[in-house]
Design a protein around this motif. Sequence first.
Motif, PDB file in Angstrom:
ATOM      1  N   SER A   1      61.159  85.054 -61.916  1.00 40.27           N
ATOM      2  CA  SER A   1      59.741  85.347 -61.719  1.00 40.27           C
ATOM      3  C   SER A   1      58.987  84.886 -62.951  1.00 40.27           C
ATOM      4  O   SER A   1      59.577  84.368 -63.902  1.00 40.27           O
ATOM      5  CB  SER A   1      59.521  86.846 -61.482  1.00 40.27           C
ATOM      6  OG  SER A   1      59.953  87.589 -62.610  1.00 40.27           O
TER       7      SER A   1
ATOM      8  N   LYS B   1      55.796  89.823 -62.203  1.00 44.92           N
ATOM      9  CA  LYS B   1      57.248  89.974 -62.119  1.00 44.92           C
ATOM     10  C   LYS B   1      57.739  90.419 -60.752  1.00 44.92           C
ATOM     11  O   LYS B   1      58.930  90.306 -60.449  1.00 44.92           O
ATOM     12  CB  LYS B   1      57.727  90.959 -63.194  1.00 44.92           C
ATOM     13  CG  LYS B   1      57.509  90.484 -64.621  1.00 44.92           C
ATOM     14  CD  LYS B   1      58.030  91.502 -65.618  1.00 44.92           C
ATOM     15  CE  LYS B   1      57.804  91.028 -67.049  1.00 44.92           C
ATOM     16  NZ  LYS B   1      58.296  92.028 -68.038  1.00 44.92           N
TER      17      LYS B   1
ATOM     18  N   LYS C   1      59.330  86.995 -56.734  1.00 44.40           N
ATOM     19  CA  LYS C   1      60.511  86.273 -57.206  1.00 44.40           C
ATOM     20  C   LYS C   1      60.736  85.005 -56.389  1.00 44.40           C
ATOM     21  O   LYS C   1      60.348  84.920 -55.219  1.00 44.40           O
ATOM     22  CB  LYS C   1      61.747  87.178 -57.140  1.00 44.40           C
ATOM     23  CG  LYS C   1      61.634  88.410 -58.051  1.00 44.40           C
ATOM     24  CD  LYS C   1      62.907  89.232 -58.040  1.00 44.40           C
ATOM     25  CE  LYS C   1      62.803  90.458 -58.926  1.00 44.40           C
ATOM     26  NZ  LYS C   1      62.609  90.102 -60.345  1.00 44.40           N
TER      27      LYS C   1
END
Length: 271
Positions: free
Chosen positions: A100, A105, A108
């Motif tokens: 990521s 984050k 992905k």
Amino acid sequence: MKKSIIYSGICAVALTSLFATAQIASAEVKSVQTDGKATFKIPEDTENPVKPGTDEEIVIEGDKINVQGVQLLHAPAFDFGTNELKAKGDDLNVVHEAFSYADNKEVKYAVPLFVQVGDFSGKRGTDWKVSVTQDATFKEADGHELTNSRIRIFNQSFTNNLNNSNASNMVNGITIPENGHAVIPVAGDTPDSLGVFSSKMLDTDEGTTNGSISSVVFKKAYDEANYGPKATDAPALDARYDDVQLNVPASDKAQAKAYATKLTWSLTVEP
């Protein structure tokens, strides 16, 4: 009348010449020097890994190592998924890793397995190498082992964040026989480790890995454009690919259980 015209022309030329001489007089110049300084040292902290083939910093699972300024920024985990048992054994394709970006984050993306080294040794021709050993055979919780099962690597590609087109001239990868594969050995095998990545130790501006991040991607003809948010046909996170496989022979008599192992990655830097 004719003489008067000639005389006037000569006077004009003479006056122009005197004027030009006065203009060319040079200025007086003197100089003084000052110092410019910049000092560099081997970094104490590790860099962030990058998406192979780019300068884009990424977030990906795994520990990092720093040895004399040479940094192992990423070593891959091997996930071969859930599989139906077969009487004749099987070759299990590996699942892509997930990465990521720091600013998001939660989202992905899939990427092939890779090993990545940042060289910040501060010198050309640094001798570094990465090797791997599987610590033990794949085992399940009650102790049954896949005694003869081994991880196989069939293909590889090289990248460098400063010069992808020259990456293969800067680093060495795995020795993979033509139309064959390399095997990650289990501790106790002969040999007991597999060299996966090393510098070519070139003492030239074009060949040095110093000041750059290099990767060996376990994928044939890896192209970073096929992975990440800009890819038009990016693989799913649980998608598998066949450049890395776990060979499970029928003789191991795998059970309907979960098996696991550990792999140790070693970074060696010569003085």
